[in-house]
Design an enzyme around this catalytic site. Structure first.
Site, mmCIF file in Angstrom:
data_model
loop_
_atom_site.group_PDB
_atom_site.id
_atom_site.type_symbol
_atom_site.label_atom_id
_atom_site.label_comp_id
_atom_site.label_asym_id
_atom_site.label_seq_id
_atom_site.Cartn_x
_atom_site.Cartn_y
_atom_site.Cartn_z
ATOM 1 N N ARG A 356 0.838 -1.210 0.000
ATOM 2 C CA ARG A 356 0.000 0.000 0.000
ATOM 3 C C ARG A 356 0.870 1.255 0.000
ATOM 4 O O ARG A 356 0.505 2.273 -0.597
ATOM 5 C CB ARG A 356 -0.993 -0.005 1.170
ATOM 6 C CG ARG A 356 -2.061 1.057 1.065
ATOM 7 C CD ARG A 356 -3.125 0.939 2.146
ATOM 8 N NE ARG A 356 -4.263 0.121 1.765
ATOM 9 C CZ ARG A 356 -5.335 0.567 1.085
ATOM 10 N NH1 ARG A 356 -5.411 1.827 0.698
ATOM 11 N NH2 ARG A 356 -6.323 -0.254 0.791
ATOM 12 N N GLU A 758 -9.812 5.889 7.351
ATOM 13 C CA GLU A 758 -8.376 6.150 7.336
ATOM 14 C C GLU A 758 -7.949 7.433 6.607
ATOM 15 O O GLU A 758 -7.012 8.104 7.045
ATOM 16 C CB GLU A 758 -7.648 4.965 6.684
ATOM 17 C CG GLU A 758 -7.750 3.669 7.456
ATOM 18 C CD GLU A 758 -7.285 2.484 6.611
ATOM 19 O OE1 GLU A 758 -8.023 2.098 5.684
ATOM 20 O OE2 GLU A 758 -6.190 1.989 6.869
HETATM 21 N N1 MTE Z 1 -12.326 5.197 14.625
HETATM 22 C C1 MTE Z 1 -12.396 4.877 15.931
HETATM 23 N N2 MTE Z 1 -13.149 5.626 16.747
HETATM 24 N N3 MTE Z 1 -11.710 3.806 16.442
HETATM 25 C C2 MTE Z 1 -10.905 3.025 15.642
HETATM 26 O O1 MTE Z 1 -10.302 2.072 16.120
HETATM 27 N N4 MTE Z 1 -10.027 2.630 13.371
HETATM 28 C C3 MTE Z 1 -9.714 3.232 12.078
HETATM 29 C C4 MTE Z 1 -10.943 3.928 11.489
HETATM 30 N N5 MTE Z 1 -11.537 4.788 12.471
HETATM 31 C C5 MTE Z 1 -10.804 3.357 14.254
HETATM 32 C C6 MTE Z 1 -11.569 4.461 13.781
HETATM 33 C C7 MTE Z 1 -9.235 2.256 11.084
HETATM 34 S S1 MTE Z 1 -7.609 1.800 11.109
HETATM 35 C C8 MTE Z 1 -10.058 1.744 10.114
HETATM 36 S S2 MTE Z 1 -9.467 0.714 8.918
HETATM 37 C C9 MTE Z 1 -11.487 2.059 10.076
HETATM 38 O O2 MTE Z 1 -11.876 2.938 11.134
HETATM 39 C C10 MTE Z 1 -12.280 0.755 10.193
HETATM 40 O O3 MTE Z 1 -13.633 0.948 10.244
HETATM 41 P P1 MTE Z 1 -14.537 1.234 8.926
HETATM 42 O O4 MTE Z 1 -14.001 0.403 7.815
HETATM 43 O O5 MTE Z 1 -15.892 0.836 9.368
HETATM 44 O O6 MTE Z 1 -14.386 2.709 8.667
HETATM 45 N N1 HPA Z 2 -5.944 -2.543 4.527
HETATM 46 C C1 HPA Z 2 -6.108 -3.124 5.721
HETATM 47 N N2 HPA Z 2 -5.931 -4.408 5.924
HETATM 48 C C2 HPA Z 2 -5.550 -5.169 4.885
HETATM 49 C C3 HPA Z 2 -5.359 -4.616 3.626
HETATM 50 C C4 HPA Z 2 -5.573 -3.243 3.435
HETATM 51 O O1 HPA Z 2 -5.404 -2.700 2.337
HETATM 52 N N3 HPA Z 2 -4.998 -5.620 2.793
HETATM 53 C C5 HPA Z 2 -4.952 -6.712 3.552
HETATM 54 N N4 HPA Z 2 -5.290 -6.462 4.817
HETATM 55 MO MO1 MOS Z 3 -7.305 -0.133 9.516
HETATM 56 S S1 MOS Z 3 -5.257 0.099 9.575
HETATM 57 O O1 MOS Z 3 -7.196 -0.885 7.899
HETATM 58 O O2 MOS Z 3 -7.486 -1.424 10.575
#
Ligand code: MTE
Ligand code: HPA
Ligand code: MOS
Length: 803
Positions: A356, A758
């Site tokens: 990534r 993210e």
């Molecule tokens: N927001 C909160 N409050 N707590 C979390 O742990 N994790 C982040 C983001 N926002 C997180 C957060 C990460 S690393 C990801 S990948 C996404 O939330 C995952 O949730 P989603 O795919 O439902 O957005």
């Molecule tokens: N994001 C988070 N987790 C993952 C990914 C990614 O792109 N690919 C494999 N695991």
């Molecule tokens: Mo988020 S780093 O893809 O859990």
């Protein structure tokens, strides 16, 4: 909630400023508990999605009534486990003396590798990590076994009394040393387009540089924890604070040597995951399960914060070398980039993280002739893992540094240089991994933010300020974000859900995603409510559970809502179709003419309450529950060459940040932040703005105060809040404005929304660039500002001093 709030539909909020205002007003929780419970009609036209409804757990969370794993009432006979940590970074494990530990009060047993009934190697993708260290230890903090005692404090005290005999071996602690020794967890990856060397030769200007960017501890408020409860006949129930219950199920069954179906994993919510619980919650569950297997009783393992720092992996630190060629206008023509990725002692998710980073080395810019080398280095430190952005931030920061350097070397404004390098529309629109950028909104988005943040006027004002201020210097920067949405591993882009309608008309939805505070369950419930035309309060989202939706992917890659809300929408649609057909039969109309809205089922013949239709349907033996399944269309890519279309779409954003530094101490402050971010049509503006604010501040911490320091023995010396500094409320900039871009996702995604979890973290690169701009104020015009991240006071001072 009043009628005005309910009338805020997605159509009514085109102006981003208006959306911000509504989000804030609307998100104030109502004091009336009856509102939440009521299953009564909403005003005509009211829909759940598109509104800033409070997070489904908000009230319970502030009242302390929301249950986390450690809050689950403990069963009689529950024992507690604590880990035994390696005190040597690399060595031969000659023996473990448990005598002293076993004599401590309350201690029941010490569990070591010999007690593992199944495979002593963890059941993860790369199969390169022992469950408990055996024969060798590979980092300080590696877990050799666990002590089991009556209380958690007894277990922790006794764990320190276990004596491990270790014969030290040479340790690789720095990524540069690992690179030199060709010590890798996975083979290097090279991505190339055109002829970078020739382009560099021809270029009117060239710059070379190196950069180092530090890692980041997740610092989830709820630490890693698992509670394993043996069930009858070699079956197991695991409560885990995890982003990936399915992976916990695999790892536990693998370690116990039993089938997946005998292990059920449940997670109602996490107190934050941030990627740190995508894989590495599994170890806790496996260790507890092995102890529970040996001792035939429930075992809880909750890591102490210091141990959590020592045991679990962090964001990958990166080191870069680059050479860039560009023309007089600042347009980049050739780039050679080397990334050394510090993976720690095992592969974990390092392959996809490093991939990534390669995919995001362009950020928002067209790289014409380019050559990228990515080395996945093995060091004797914790095994680094997913962290919000997943390599994206580490890919982007280097190209943003390069943009800043080009601007400074040419004496031009960095925003102009950035804009000249953006992806085009219909030209210069193919990424270095051969994906066409079809949904580019970068230019209008930057132009809008330039205007609303008053960037040009402020740049002039800052120049004047810096003229007059000998010690405090200010800086400003606008940086964009273009973040690819989808798991880079294509197979993970699938999801399932179950929707149950009960005979009183109440609805339960369950999906493969997990709730970590990001509001996934709220958004899923909003989508389901609208699909069935019922009030949001009528829909309840329940705990993630491997026995409900099997083989679910991690909730990660920001794709939680894209995947699970769509799967849940499809499940709800199946139930709705069953009901529509049934009602069409009653009213002698086509099923397509049956509408579900405002808690009613409407046909040309008239309206019936949804609840009544459900009762009637049940009496007529109509199925009132269904599954739903979704897989992301259009995506594919070749793992070997990293080419194809790894992402369904891109999420865009930009931030304008103003900072001040003290050139005598190196201290800094973020003064003003203006953000314009693209979430498509927001399912829940309050939650999305919360994600943007939280992501930005977390990114700001990564690039400013959060510094991980390992000593020359490989001991992580910053392993507690006393020495590791995440941003506090006082660090939030006084001016912090977030606007939402007012267009739907151009790809067909649930509700027209875009993923938000993210991408905003990377908006914080504007903080780093603004800090470099401020440092530049004390330097001769074209002298480059060299500053590694994080920009701690020491690093800022060093950058100031290096004239
Ligand atoms: N927001 C909160 N409050 N707590 C979390 O742990 N994790 C982040 C983001 N926002 C997180 C957060 C990460 S690393 C990801 S990948 C996404 O939330 C995952 O949730 P989603 O795919 O439902 O957005
Ligand atoms: N994001 C988070 N987790 C993952 C990914 C990614 O792109 N690919 C494999 N695991
Ligand atoms: Mo988020 S780093 O893809 O859990």
């Amino acid at each position: 909630m009043n009628a005005k709030d309910l009338s805020v539909s997605r159509d009514a909020v085109a102006d981003p400023d208006v959306r911000t205002a509504n989000a804030r007003a609307d998100s104030v929780p109502t004091a009336d508990p009856a509102q939440k419970q009521s299953l009564t009609r909403q005003p005509a036209g009211a829909r759940a999605a598109g509104r800033s409804t409070p997070h489904e757990s908000a009230r319970a969370q502030v009242a302390g009534a929301a249950t986390y794993v450690d809050d689950i009432p403990e069963l009689r006979g529950t024992l507690h486990a604590a880990p035994i940590l390696s005190t040597v970074a690399h060595g031969k494990l000659l023996g473990v003396d448990t005598t002293l530990a076993l004599a401590m009060p309350g201690v029941r047993d010490v569990i070591l590798a010999c007690d593992i009934p199944g495979d002593p190697v963890l059941g993860n993708f790369s199969h390169d990590e022992p469950v408990f260290a055996q024969d060798t230890v590979q980092h300080i903090g590696q877990v050799i076994g666990v002590v089991v005692a009556d209380t958690v404090m007894q277990a922790r005290r006794a764990a320190r009394k276990v004596v491990c005999h270790i014969e030290p071996l040479p340790a690789l602690l720095k990524v540069q040393d690992a690179l030199k020794a060709q010590s890798y967890v996975l083979p290097p990856v090279f991505v190339k387009r055109g002829d970078a060397a020739a382009a560099l030769l021809k270029a009117a200007h060239r710059l070379q540089g190196t950069l180092e960017v530090g890692g980041q501890e997740h610092f989830y408020l709820e630490g890693q924890v698992a509670y394993v409860v043996p069930q009858e006949q070699q079956q197991w129930l695991v409560y885990s604070s995890t982003q990936h219950p399915g992976e916990i199920q695999h790892w536990v069954s693998h370690a116990l040597g039993i089938a997946n179906h005998a292990v059920r994993v449940e997670c109602r919510r996490m107190g934050g995951g941030f990627g740190g619980k995508e894989t590495q919650s599994g170890q806790m569950a496996v260790w507890a399960a092995i102890a529970a297997h040996k001792l035939h009783c429930p075992i809880k393992l909750r890591l102490d914060r210091d141990d959590d720092f020592m045991v679990t992996g962090k964001r990958h630190p990166f080191a870069y070398e680059y050479e860039v060629g560009f023309g007089d206008s600042g347009r980049l023509t050739g780039l050679k980039l080397m990334m050394a990725v510090n993976c720690g002692f095992s592969a974990d998710l390092s392959g996809p993280v490093a991939d990534r980073a390669v995919f995001h080395a362009d950020n928002a810019y067209f790289l014409e002739d380019v050559e990228i080398a990515s080395y996945r280095c093995k060091t004797n430190t914790q095994s680094n893992t997913a962290f919000r952005g997943f390599g994206g931030p580490q890919g982007m920061i280097v190209i943003e540094t390069i943009m800043g350097d080009i601007a400074r070397s040419l004496g031009l404004d960095p925003l102009d240089i950035r804009r000249r390098n953006l992806y085009g529309i219909g030209e210069r629109d193919v990424t270095h991994y051969q994906m066409k950028v079809e949904d580019n909104i970068l230019e209008p988005l930057l132009a809008k933010l330039e205007q609303t943040s008053h960037y040009r006027q402020r740049r002039e004002a800052i120049a004047a300020w810096n003229q007059a201020s000998p010690v405090i210097k200010r800086g400003i920067a606008i940086t964009p974000v273009k973040f690819g949405i989808s798991f880079t591993a294509t197979l993970f882009n699938q999801a399932g859900a179950l929707v149950h309608v009960y005979t009183d008309g109440s609805v339960q939805v369950n999906h493969g995603g997990t709730e970590m505070g990001q509001g996934l369950n709220t958004k899923v419930a909003q989508i389901v409510a609208d699909e069935l035309g019922v009030p949001l309060a009528q829909v309840l989202a329940t705990a993630s559970d491997t026995s409900k939706v099997p083989n679910a992917s991690a909730t990660a890659a920001s794709a939680g809502t894209d995947l699970n809300a769509r799967a849940a929408q499809y499940a709800a649609r199946n139930v709705r179709d069953n009901l529509a057909q049934f009602v069409a039969g009653l009213d002698r109309c086509g099923a397509g003419a049956v509408q579900f809205e405002n808690g009613e089922v409407v046909t040309p013949a008239g309206a019936r309450p949804f609840t009544e239709v459900v009762k009637l349907a049940y009496a007529n033996r109509i199925q009132l529950w269904s599954d739903g399944f979704y897989r992301t269309p259009k995506i594919h890519y070749d793992k070997a060459t990293l080419t194809g279309r790894p992402f369904y779409y891109f999420a865009y954003g930009a931030a304008c940040t103003e900072v001040a530094i003290d050139t005598l101490t190196g201290e800094s402050r973020v003064l003003k932040v203006d953000i314009l971010h693209d979430v498509g049509t927001s399912i829940n503006p309050a939650i999305d703005i919360g994600q943007i604010e939280g992501g930005f501040i977390q990114g700001m911490g990564w690039l400013t105060t959060e510094q991980l320091v390992w000593n020359d023995k490989g001991l992580l010396t910053t392993h507690a809040p006393s020495t590791y500094k995440i941003p506090a409320t006082g660090d939030v900039p006084e001016h912090f404005k977030v606007d939402l871009w007012p267009e739907p996702n151009r790809e067909d995604n649930v509700f027209g929304s875009k993923a938000v979890g993210e991408p905003p973290l990377m908006l914080a690169i504007s903080v780093y660039e603004a800090l470099r701009d401020a440092v530049g104020a004390v330097k001769p015009g074209d002298q480059l500002v060299v500053m590694d991240a994080p920009a701690t006071a020491e690093n800022v001072l060093r950058a100031v001093g290096s004239r």
